[in-house]
Design a protein around this motif. Structure first.
Motif, PDB file in Angstrom:
ATOM      1  N   GLY A 266       0.783  -1.226   0.000  1.00  0.00           N
ATOM      2  CA  GLY A 266       0.000   0.000   0.000  1.00  0.00           C
ATOM      3  C   GLY A 266       0.814   1.273   0.000  1.00  0.00           C
ATOM      4  O   GLY A 266       0.244   2.371   0.046  1.00  0.00           O
ATOM      5  N   PHE A 267       2.141   1.174  -0.065  1.00  0.00           N
ATOM      6  CA  PHE A 267       3.029   2.337  -0.098  1.00  0.00           C
ATOM      7  C   PHE A 267       3.785   2.363  -1.420  1.00  0.00           C
ATOM      8  O   PHE A 267       4.092   1.315  -1.985  1.00  0.00           O
ATOM      9  N   THR A 268       4.091   3.554  -1.885  1.00  0.00           N
ATOM     10  CA  THR A 268       4.898   3.749  -3.084  1.00  0.00           C
ATOM     11  C   THR A 268       6.290   4.212  -2.683  1.00  0.00           C
ATOM     12  O   THR A 268       6.443   5.223  -1.990  1.00  0.00           O
ATOM     13  N   PHE A 269       7.292   3.469  -3.123  1.00  0.00           N
ATOM     14  CA  PHE A 269       8.689   3.846  -2.905  1.00  0.00           C
ATOM     15  C   PHE A 269       9.187   4.567  -4.152  1.00  0.00           C
ATOM     16  O   PHE A 269       9.108   4.017  -5.254  1.00  0.00           O
ATOM     17  N   LYS A 270       9.702   5.778  -3.969  1.00  0.00           N
ATOM     18  CA  LYS A 270      10.227   6.540  -5.098  1.00  0.00           C
ATOM     19  C   LYS A 270      11.183   7.618  -4.578  1.00  0.00           C
ATOM     20  O   LYS A 270      11.219   7.903  -3.378  1.00  0.00           O
ATOM     21  N   SER A 288       5.630   6.341   0.801  1.00  0.00           N
ATOM     22  CA  SER A 288       4.457   7.084   1.259  1.00  0.00           C
ATOM     23  C   SER A 288       3.232   6.380   0.696  1.00  0.00           C
ATOM     24  O   SER A 288       3.359   5.476  -0.135  1.00  0.00           O
ATOM     25  N   ILE A 289       2.055   6.778   1.137  1.00  0.00           N
ATOM     26  CA  ILE A 289       0.836   6.135   0.692  1.00  0.00           C
ATOM     27  C   ILE A 289       0.756   6.144  -0.835  1.00  0.00           C
ATOM     28  O   ILE A 289       1.045   7.152  -1.491  1.00  0.00           O
ATOM     29  N   SER A 290       0.403   5.014  -1.416  1.00  0.00           N
ATOM     30  CA  SER A 290       0.372   4.894  -2.867  1.00  0.00           C
ATOM     31  C   SER A 290      -0.882   5.540  -3.452  1.00  0.00           C
ATOM     32  O   SER A 290      -1.878   5.760  -2.755  1.00  0.00           O
ATOM     33  N   TYR A 332      -1.194   4.410   7.311  1.00  0.00           N
ATOM     34  CA  TYR A 332      -0.482   5.173   6.288  1.00  0.00           C
ATOM     35  C   TYR A 332       0.250   6.390   6.849  1.00  0.00           C
ATOM     36  O   TYR A 332       1.169   6.903   6.209  1.00  0.00           O
ATOM     37  N   GLY A 333      -0.149   6.840   8.029  1.00  0.00           N
ATOM     38  CA  GLY A 333       0.474   8.036   8.590  1.00  0.00           C
ATOM     39  C   GLY A 333       1.772   7.776   9.313  1.00  0.00           C
ATOM     40  O   GLY A 333       2.425   8.730   9.762  1.00  0.00           O
ATOM     41  N   ARG A 334       2.178   6.515   9.421  1.00  0.00           N
ATOM     42  CA  ARG A 334       3.441   6.213  10.089  1.00  0.00           C
ATOM     43  C   ARG A 334       4.633   6.690   9.260  1.00  0.00           C
ATOM     44  O   ARG A 334       5.726   6.878   9.793  1.00  0.00           O
ATOM     45  N   VAL A 335       4.413   6.867   7.951  1.00  0.00           N
ATOM     46  CA  VAL A 335       5.467   7.336   7.057  1.00  0.00           C
ATOM     47  C   VAL A 335       4.917   8.493   6.231  1.00  0.00           C
ATOM     48  O   VAL A 335       3.912   8.326   5.532  1.00  0.00           O
ATOM     49  N   ARG A 336       5.516   9.670   6.353  1.00  0.00           N
ATOM     50  CA  ARG A 336       5.122  10.853   5.584  1.00  0.00           C
ATOM     51  C   ARG A 336       3.623  11.113   5.726  1.00  0.00           C
ATOM     52  O   ARG A 336       2.832  10.954   4.781  1.00  0.00           O
ATOM     53  N   MET A 337       3.239  11.523   6.905  1.00  0.00           N
ATOM     54  CA  MET A 337       1.846  11.843   7.202  1.00  0.00           C
ATOM     55  C   MET A 337       1.290  12.895   6.248  1.00  0.00           C
ATOM     56  O   MET A 337       0.100  12.886   5.910  1.00  0.00           O
ATOM     57  N   SER A 338       2.138  13.796   5.776  1.00  0.00           N
ATOM     58  CA  SER A 338       1.671  14.890   4.920  1.00  0.00           C
ATOM     59  C   SER A 338       1.061  14.388   3.615  1.00  0.00           C
ATOM     60  O   SER A 338       0.246  15.085   3.004  1.00  0.00           O
ATOM     61  N   GLU A 339       1.447  13.174   3.169  1.00  0.00           N
ATOM     62  CA  GLU A 339       0.929  12.650   1.913  1.00  0.00           C
ATOM     63  C   GLU A 339      -0.542  12.263   2.004  1.00  0.00           C
ATOM     64  O   GLU A 339      -1.166  11.955   0.991  1.00  0.00           O
ATOM     65  N   LEU A 340      -1.117  12.284   3.207  1.00  0.00           N
ATOM     66  CA  LEU A 340      -2.533  11.975   3.369  1.00  0.00           C
ATOM     67  C   LEU A 340      -3.430  13.172   3.058  1.00  0.00           C
ATOM     68  O   LEU A 340      -4.654  13.055   3.141  1.00  0.00           O
TER      69      LEU A 340
END
Length: 394
Positions: A266-270, A288-290, A332-340
């Motif tokens: 459910g996360f996108t690595f880039k 971050s969230i995909s 999803y907020g455990r990594v880069r919460m701002s992407e939500l």
């Protein structure tokens, strides 16, 4: 043979009546005597993100209880032998741990292989599955019931019954454990023995392999394809790719790279700009969230049709969606919460639509006026909605 049946509450979700002991005793009696036979597994289709449908096999309540009994006994025997890089459906292991390890390996190694196994749960060979099980235990009752569950017939939508000659029902209680046992020998032990120079993370059938250079990644991918073919499995064509983990390396490949991102759990690595320890920004390869997860959440919010619940008050809407929003933020907020922000911007617009439908003075006006009213309400009651508490104000 001693079989312990777990205790259950008197809720309807556990058994169809208010007397669970009435249903637990026959299960225990049949399991202990060897006369237990599972009923046909009901086939249910659920939509996937790519438009296709995933087939799930849903056992009966009694069968799920029986599977839980055998699973607890079998899990105590096998889990301690599993690889440290296997995270799926294991006690004291989580998807967040897999994401963390994947992120660390992406920062250490330049290339990653995103493996996608074709119809994994539906293609497991029964003979190989039983052979893998034999490596962990020789208990006759475990072999007996696992074989019966593997061969349990499938009941289609039209009520017809079909035999099963391969695969394990995706939806059964014991299926994830059987999948881990199968892949422990097919992939984990094999790659640790013959390719110790690479690192990997596996969550059930989702696998990411990390390599130092492109040639090593090519050799490893070809070896993995041959290994899965040997074990009567195959990778999806066009879905198993070699990805370049672009960051602040001193050297970059002298050719054009086709894939620079991959999705995992459910996360996108880039490549993204990240802040270092001393406040300096540099290019990293982080998750971050995909986009697929964002669209799936938006579809769930749309199907709730909260903009039609004009008979309720705003705090009532907050209670209805609180558990879902809290779960999304936790995962999803455990990594880069701002992407939500994309998800909760859509939610705030649905709430503004509710305002327009609820209050007559906004019905014939531009949506911005309802959104402005929602902004003022959020300032006065910032703790009303869970996502407002996290700073995602309208």
């Amino acid at each position: 043979m001693i079989i312990t049946v777990p205790k259950y509450s008197k809720s309807k979700s556990d058994f169809p009546a208010a007397q669970p002991r009435k249903y637990l005793y026959p299960i225990w009696n049949r399991l202990a005597s060897g006369s237990y036979f599972p009923k046909p597994v009901r086939e249910v289709e659920i939509p996937k993100t790519d438009g296709r449908k995933r087939k799930l096999g849903i056992p009966t309540v009694q069968d799920r209880t029986a599977q839980m009994v055998i699973r607890e006994e079998l899990e105590a025997k096998v889990d301690k032998h599993f690889s440290k890089s296997s995270f799926g459906y294991r006690p004291n292991k989580s998807a967040h741990q897999a994401i963390k390890q994947c992120r660390e390996n992406c920062m250490k190694m330049d290339w990653a292989i995103d493996l996608d196994i074709k119809s994994f749960f539906d293609e497991i060979d029964h003979d190989l599955m039983m052979k893998s099980l034999s490596a962990f235990t020789q208990e006759r009752h475990i072999h007996l019931y696992v074989k019966r569950w593997l061969e349990a017939p499938v009941q289609k939508k039209d009520g017809s019954i079909h035999k099963r000659d391969k695969g394990t029902p995706q939806g059964g209680v014991i299926s994830p454990l059987l999948a881990n046992i199968f892949l422990h020998f097919v992939f984990d032990k094999w790659i640790e023995k013959y390719h110790p120079e690479v690192k990997f993370e596996r969550y059930a059938d989702d696998i990411i392999i990390h390599c130092q250079n492109f040639k090593q990644a090519m050799r490893t991918l070809e070896a993995v394809k041959a290994r899965f073919k040997q074990c009567k499995m195959q990778l999806k064509e066009g879905k198993s790719n070699i990805v370049y983990c672009k960051r602040n390396q001193k050297k970059h490949p002298p050719f054009k790279v086709h894939y620079v991102t991959f999705d995992f759990l459910g996360f996108t690595f880039k490549p993204r700009m990240v802040k270092g320890y001393f406040g300096h920004f540099h290019l990293g390869f982080t998750p971050s969230i995909s986009r697929k997860s964002q669209k799936r959440i938006n579809q769930i919010l749309f199907k709730l049709r909260i903009h039609r619940m004009v008979h309720l008050r705003l705090p009532d809407l907050a209670r209805i969606i609180a558990d879902k929003v809290r779960g999304w933020i936790y995962y999803y907020g455990r990594v880069r919460m701002s992407e939500l922000h994309y998800v909760f911007r859509f939610l705030n617009k649905r709430l503004a639509k509710w305002v327009s439908n609820k209050y007559r003075r906004f019905r014939n006006k531009h949506w911005f006026f309802a959104y402005k009213w929602l902004q003022e309400t959020a300032k006065q009651y910032p703790n009303m909605f869970v996502h407002w508490q996290k700073g995602f104000m309208p």
